[in-house]
Enzyme design. Structure first.
Site, PDB file in Angstrom:
ATOM      1  N   ARG A 123      37.527  41.684  48.173  1.00 54.56           N
ATOM      2  CA  ARG A 123      36.055  41.509  47.530  1.00 54.56           C
ATOM      3  C   ARG A 123      35.496  40.146  47.449  1.00 54.56           C
ATOM      4  O   ARG A 123      36.039  39.483  46.937  1.00 54.56           O
ATOM      5  CB  ARG A 123      36.247  42.506  46.284  1.00 54.56           C
ATOM      6  CG  ARG A 123      36.259  43.828  46.415  1.00 54.56           C
ATOM      7  CD  ARG A 123      36.775  44.697  45.178  1.00 54.56           C
ATOM      8  NE  ARG A 123      35.953  44.152  43.968  1.00 54.56           N
ATOM      9  CZ  ARG A 123      36.095  44.929  42.854  1.00 54.56           C
ATOM     10  NH1 ARG A 123      36.860  45.826  42.777  1.00 54.56           N
ATOM     11  NH2 ARG A 123      35.527  44.205  41.768  1.00 54.56           N
TER      12      ARG A 123
ATOM     13  N   ARG B 111      34.089  36.498  35.907  1.00 55.99           N
ATOM     14  CA  ARG B 111      34.189  37.790  35.373  1.00 55.99           C
ATOM     15  C   ARG B 111      35.186  37.866  34.093  1.00 55.99           C
ATOM     16  O   ARG B 111      34.735  38.762  33.147  1.00 55.99           O
ATOM     17  CB  ARG B 111      34.866  38.822  36.358  1.00 55.99           C
ATOM     18  CG  ARG B 111      33.845  39.205  37.304  1.00 55.99           C
ATOM     19  CD  ARG B 111      34.458  39.821  38.687  1.00 55.99           C
ATOM     20  NE  ARG B 111      35.409  40.740  38.582  1.00 55.99           N
ATOM     21  CZ  ARG B 111      36.370  41.125  39.313  1.00 55.99           C
ATOM     22  NH1 ARG B 111      36.750  40.416  40.514  1.00 55.99           N
ATOM     23  NH2 ARG B 111      37.080  42.420  39.209  1.00 55.99           N
TER      24      ARG B 111
ATOM     25  N   ARG C 231      44.778  40.702  44.929  1.00 54.86           N
ATOM     26  CA  ARG C 231      44.360  42.239  45.294  1.00 54.86           C
ATOM     27  C   ARG C 231      43.455  42.249  46.447  1.00 54.86           C
ATOM     28  O   ARG C 231      42.655  41.384  46.799  1.00 54.86           O
ATOM     29  CB  ARG C 231      43.423  42.373  44.025  1.00 54.86           C
ATOM     30  CG  ARG C 231      42.988  44.034  44.135  1.00 54.86           C
ATOM     31  CD  ARG C 231      42.676  44.678  42.616  1.00 54.86           C
ATOM     32  NE  ARG C 231      41.270  44.457  42.173  1.00 54.86           N
ATOM     33  CZ  ARG C 231      40.975  45.022  41.121  1.00 54.86           C
ATOM     34  NH1 ARG C 231      41.625  45.585  40.143  1.00 54.86           N
ATOM     35  NH2 ARG C 231      39.665  44.703  40.635  1.00 54.86           N
TER      36      ARG C 231
ATOM     37  N   LYS D  72      42.829  49.633  34.930  1.00 56.93           N
ATOM     38  CA  LYS D  72      42.160  50.853  34.512  1.00 56.93           C
ATOM     39  C   LYS D  72      42.054  51.828  35.799  1.00 56.93           C
ATOM     40  O   LYS D  72      42.035  52.903  35.692  1.00 56.93           O
ATOM     41  CB  LYS D  72      40.683  50.300  34.167  1.00 56.93           C
ATOM     42  CG  LYS D  72      40.565  49.447  33.001  1.00 56.93           C
ATOM     43  CD  LYS D  72      39.044  49.534  32.698  1.00 56.93           C
ATOM     44  CE  LYS D  72      38.497  48.404  33.858  1.00 56.93           C
ATOM     45  NZ  LYS D  72      38.763  47.149  33.824  1.00 56.93           N
TER      46      LYS D  72
ATOM     47  N   ARG E 138      30.267  48.514  29.265  1.00 56.62           N
ATOM     48  CA  ARG E 138      30.779  47.141  29.600  1.00 56.62           C
ATOM     49  C   ARG E 138      30.127  46.129  28.374  1.00 56.62           C
ATOM     50  O   ARG E 138      30.492  45.080  28.349  1.00 56.62           O
ATOM     51  CB  ARG E 138      30.227  46.734  30.669  1.00 56.62           C
ATOM     52  CG  ARG E 138      31.094  46.642  32.095  1.00 56.62           C
ATOM     53  CD  ARG E 138      32.224  45.790  31.967  1.00 56.62           C
ATOM     54  NE  ARG E 138      32.504  45.301  33.570  1.00 56.62           N
ATOM     55  CZ  ARG E 138      32.817  45.960  34.515  1.00 56.62           C
ATOM     56  NH1 ARG E 138      33.169  47.065  34.491  1.00 56.62           N
ATOM     57  NH2 ARG E 138      33.005  45.409  35.433  1.00 56.62           N
TER      58      ARG E 138
HETATM   59  P1  ADP Z   1      36.403  44.809  37.711  1.00 55.56           P
HETATM   60  O1  ADP Z   1      37.448  44.841  38.507  1.00 55.56           O
HETATM   61  O2  ADP Z   1      35.638  43.724  37.180  1.00 55.56           O
HETATM   62  O3  ADP Z   1      36.579  46.092  36.445  1.00 55.56           O
HETATM   63  P2  ADP Z   1      34.555  46.567  38.560  1.00 55.56           P
HETATM   64  O4  ADP Z   1      34.827  47.248  39.917  1.00 55.56           O
HETATM   65  O5  ADP Z   1      34.510  47.650  37.246  1.00 55.56           O
HETATM   66  O6  ADP Z   1      35.151  45.413  38.666  1.00 55.56           O
HETATM   67  O7  ADP Z   1      33.008  46.144  38.674  1.00 55.56           O
HETATM   68  C1  ADP Z   1      32.666  45.267  39.595  1.00 55.56           C
HETATM   69  C2  ADP Z   1      31.201  44.656  39.249  1.00 55.56           C
HETATM   70  O8  ADP Z   1      30.358  45.561  39.280  1.00 55.56           O
HETATM   71  C3  ADP Z   1      31.109  43.900  37.995  1.00 55.56           C
HETATM   72  O9  ADP Z   1      31.397  42.767  37.993  1.00 55.56           O
HETATM   73  C4  ADP Z   1      29.540  43.967  37.727  1.00 55.56           C
HETATM   74  O10 ADP Z   1      29.105  43.151  38.296  1.00 55.56           O
HETATM   75  C5  ADP Z   1      29.431  45.343  38.254  1.00 55.56           C
HETATM   76  N1  ADP Z   1      29.598  46.534  37.171  1.00 55.56           N
HETATM   77  C6  ADP Z   1      30.426  47.587  37.009  1.00 55.56           C
HETATM   78  N2  ADP Z   1      30.123  48.212  35.942  1.00 55.56           N
HETATM   79  C7  ADP Z   1      29.228  47.835  35.352  1.00 55.56           C
HETATM   80  C8  ADP Z   1      28.732  48.073  33.914  1.00 55.56           C
HETATM   81  N3  ADP Z   1      29.138  48.981  33.300  1.00 55.56           N
HETATM   82  N4  ADP Z   1      27.739  47.437  33.444  1.00 55.56           N
HETATM   83  C9  ADP Z   1      27.384  45.985  34.214  1.00 55.56           C
HETATM   84  N5  ADP Z   1      27.868  45.895  35.405  1.00 55.56           N
HETATM   85  C10 ADP Z   1      29.014  46.380  35.873  1.00 55.56           C
END
Ligand code: ADP
Ligand code: ZN
Length: 216
Positions: A162, A173, A127, A13, A88
């Site tokens: 991370r 996740r 990553r 994404k 989400r």
């Molecule tokens: P990913 O690589 O899992 O898509 P993100 O960078 O989008 O990772 O998100 C990292 C973390 O931030 C998620 O695991 C969650 O804890 C939190 N997070 C991000 N966006 C949201 C959202 N829209 N709702 C709830 N938690 C979120």
């Protein structure tokens, strides 16, 4: 363009969003990047979000909606936006719908990036991310290592794994994604704005999106 990008962690994404911003000046809005920035800066929001994030759990919907309500009203969003990592959950999608109605904004489409679980697991464990919250450039030890090991090409800050990219947190996740986020595809399919794209390469995904938007 005004798009939502749906897809499991590691589906690409962020990469696709960055490529799309170059086309028409739409801004990428990543709730993950915003939250990591807040954690790093030690703000109230960051303190509240950190534990959830490290466990691989979702941050509560009300915190996320607070962030997004403010963010979508910033002037740079007028040119368009690419929502990456938001919504989400079904409650976030419902709240976003109400918010967009209130702001008089209409989405062009919701893109669902489809990637097999094996591919995702491999991508996420390899990553690495720039630790500078202003940069957050993404690397991959196999396919896109920084020129100098452990150092960001763009800003020179340390490149790190991370906290939520250990195998345990990744597996959590992915489970959370399947349980809470995957149902959003059906939500937007019912709204008639979902486009499923098999996420082979980011270039193919971007070209498919351009075609669907009629800007190819
Ligand atoms: P990913 O690589 O899992 O898509 P993100 O960078 O989008 O990772 O998100 C990292 C973390 O931030 C998620 O695991 C969650 O804890 C939190 N997070 C991000 N966006 C949201 C959202 N829209 N709702 C709830 N938690 C979120
Ligand atoms: Zn950097």
């Amino acid at each position: 363009m005004k798009l939502i990008l749906l897809g499991a962690p590691g589906a690409g994404k962020g990469t696709v969003a960055k490529m799309l911003t170059a086309i028409d000046g739409s801004v990428q809005i990543s709730t993950g990047d915003i939250l990591r920035g807040a954690v790093k800066e030690g703000t109230e929001l960051g303190k509240k979000a950190q534990e959830y994030m490290n466990r691989g759990d979702l941050v509560p919907d009300d915190l996320i909606m607070g962030i997004m309500e403010a963010r979508l009203q910033e002037p740079d969003c007028a040119n368009g936006f690419l929502l990456d990592g938001f919504p989400r959950t079904i409650p976030q999608a419902e709240a976003l719908k109400a918010l967009l109605d209130r702001l008089g904004i209409q989405l062009d489409m919701v893109v669902n990036l489809d990637v097999p679980r094996e591919v995702i697991l491999d991508r996420l464990t390899t990553r690495r991310t720039c630790s500078n919250p202003e940069c957050q450039e993404i690397y991959n030890v196999k396919s896109k290592p920084p020129k100098q090991e452990g150092v960001c090409d763009k800003c020179g800050s340390p490149v790190i794994q991370r906290d939520d990219e250990t195998e345990e947190a990744i597996s959590k996740r992915l489970d959370t994604y399947n349980e809470k986020t995957a149902p959003l595809a059906d939500f937007y399919r019912k709204e008639g704005i979902l486009v499923d794209i098999p996420a082979t390469s980011s270039e193919v995904v971007v070209n498919t999106i351009k075609e669907k938007l009629g800007i190819a």
